[in-house]
Design a protein around this motif. Structure first.
Motif, PDB file in Angstrom:
ATOM      1  N   TYR A 113      14.447   4.629   5.559  1.00 26.09           N
ATOM      2  CA  TYR A 113      13.456   3.863   4.809  1.00 26.09           C
ATOM      3  C   TYR A 113      13.344   4.397   3.390  1.00 26.09           C
ATOM      4  N   PHE A 114      12.997   3.508   2.480  1.00 22.29           N
ATOM      5  CA  PHE A 114      12.661   3.921   1.119  1.00 22.29           C
ATOM      6  C   PHE A 114      11.234   4.438   1.146  1.00 22.29           C
ATOM      7  N   LYS A 115      11.015   5.546   0.452  1.00 17.92           N
ATOM      8  CA  LYS A 115       9.665   6.101   0.327  1.00 17.92           C
ATOM      9  C   LYS A 115       9.436   6.443  -1.138  1.00 17.92           C
ATOM     10  N   GLN A 116       8.245   6.131  -1.613  1.00 20.76           N
ATOM     11  CA  GLN A 116       7.896   6.478  -2.985  1.00 20.76           C
ATOM     12  C   GLN A 116       6.976   7.681  -2.956  1.00 20.76           C
ATOM     13  N   GLN A 132       0.818  -1.214   0.000  1.00 20.46           N
ATOM     14  CA  GLN A 132       0.000   0.000   0.000  1.00 20.46           C
ATOM     15  C   GLN A 132       0.855   1.269   0.000  1.00 20.46           C
ATOM     16  N   ASN A 133       1.992   1.203  -0.701  1.00 25.64           N
ATOM     17  CA  ASN A 133       2.894   2.341  -0.839  1.00 25.64           C
ATOM     18  C   ASN A 133       3.425   2.857   0.499  1.00 25.64           C
ATOM     19  N   GLU A 192       8.761   9.645   9.260  1.00 24.81           N
ATOM     20  CA  GLU A 192       8.053  10.752   9.895  1.00 24.81           C
ATOM     21  C   GLU A 192       7.110  10.144  10.923  1.00 24.81           C
ATOM     22  N   LYS A 193       6.668  10.922  11.895  1.00 22.98           N
ATOM     23  CA  LYS A 193       5.816  10.346  12.943  1.00 22.98           C
ATOM     24  C   LYS A 193       4.469   9.847  12.424  1.00 22.98           C
ATOM     25  N   ASP A 194       4.008  10.368  11.281  1.00 19.66           N
ATOM     26  CA  ASP A 194       2.727   9.914  10.745  1.00 19.66           C
ATOM     27  C   ASP A 194       2.875   8.796   9.697  1.00 19.66           C
ATOM     28  N   ASP A 195       4.119   8.345   9.426  1.00 21.88           N
ATOM     29  CA  ASP A 195       4.327   7.237   8.488  1.00 21.88           C
ATOM     30  C   ASP A 195       3.807   5.930   9.079  1.00 21.88           C
ATOM     31  N   ILE A 196       3.180   5.142   8.253  1.00 24.07           N
ATOM     32  CA  ILE A 196       2.666   3.839   8.668  1.00 24.07           C
ATOM     33  C   ILE A 196       3.371   2.770   7.844  1.00 24.07           C
TER      34      ILE A 196
END
Length: 150
Positions: free
Chosen positions: A104-107, A93-94, A118-122
């Motif tokens: 972490y890798f983020k798209q 789910q991206n 970030e604190k709101d990253d899941i």
């Protein structure tokens, strides 16, 4: 058409068998990709007439991506089976994917970046979809590592 999806960039190793784009069998295995893929593919190739192998070639564990690519490319060549690839964000789910240390890798807008959470990253687990009609597979199957040289 029968095809396989291999998600080797995290534990457990996930492998799905799809018939006409619908999931018909799922494997979840704990352990090293190099130990698990050969024995499982021996079984899969005996049981199913596989026409396509799809695997996650980015981002994630370098070693798992390399091992999966070399093994699956060899199967593809020797058995004349099409090989395609896609990125791991298609199956979680991206959400961010573990890189190195605390990064972490983020798209973001189809660009993959490496950053701290970030604190709101899941962070979501990888899952094999029930249907693969909308997965963006491509013919560029070489591993993509997404990290700058140190």
């Amino acid at each position: 058409m029968t095809e396989v999806i291999v998600i080797s960039i995290s534990n457990p190793l996930l492998i799905g068998i799809y018939e006409n784009k619908q999931l018909i069998k799922e494997y979840k295995l704990e352990g090293k990709t190099s130990d698990l893929l050969p024995s499982l593919f021996k079984k899969i190739l005996k049981e199913f007439d596989i026409k396509r192998i799809n695997y996650v070639n980015s981002p994630g564990s370098y070693m798992a991506i390399k091992v999966a690519y070399i093994f699956l490319k060899t199967i593809s060549i020797t058995k004349n089976i099409e090989l395609l690839a896609c990125n791991g964000f298609e199956f979680n789910q991206n959400s961010p994917i573990k890189a190195l240390g605390k990064k972490y890798f983020k798209q973001i807008k189809n660009e993959i970046k490496v950053d701290f959470l970030e604190k709101d990253d899941i962070i979501r687990d990888f899952k094999l979809p029930k249907n693969i009609d909308k997965i963006n597979f491509n013919k560029q199957t070489l591993p993509i590592y997404n990290l700058p040289a140190v």
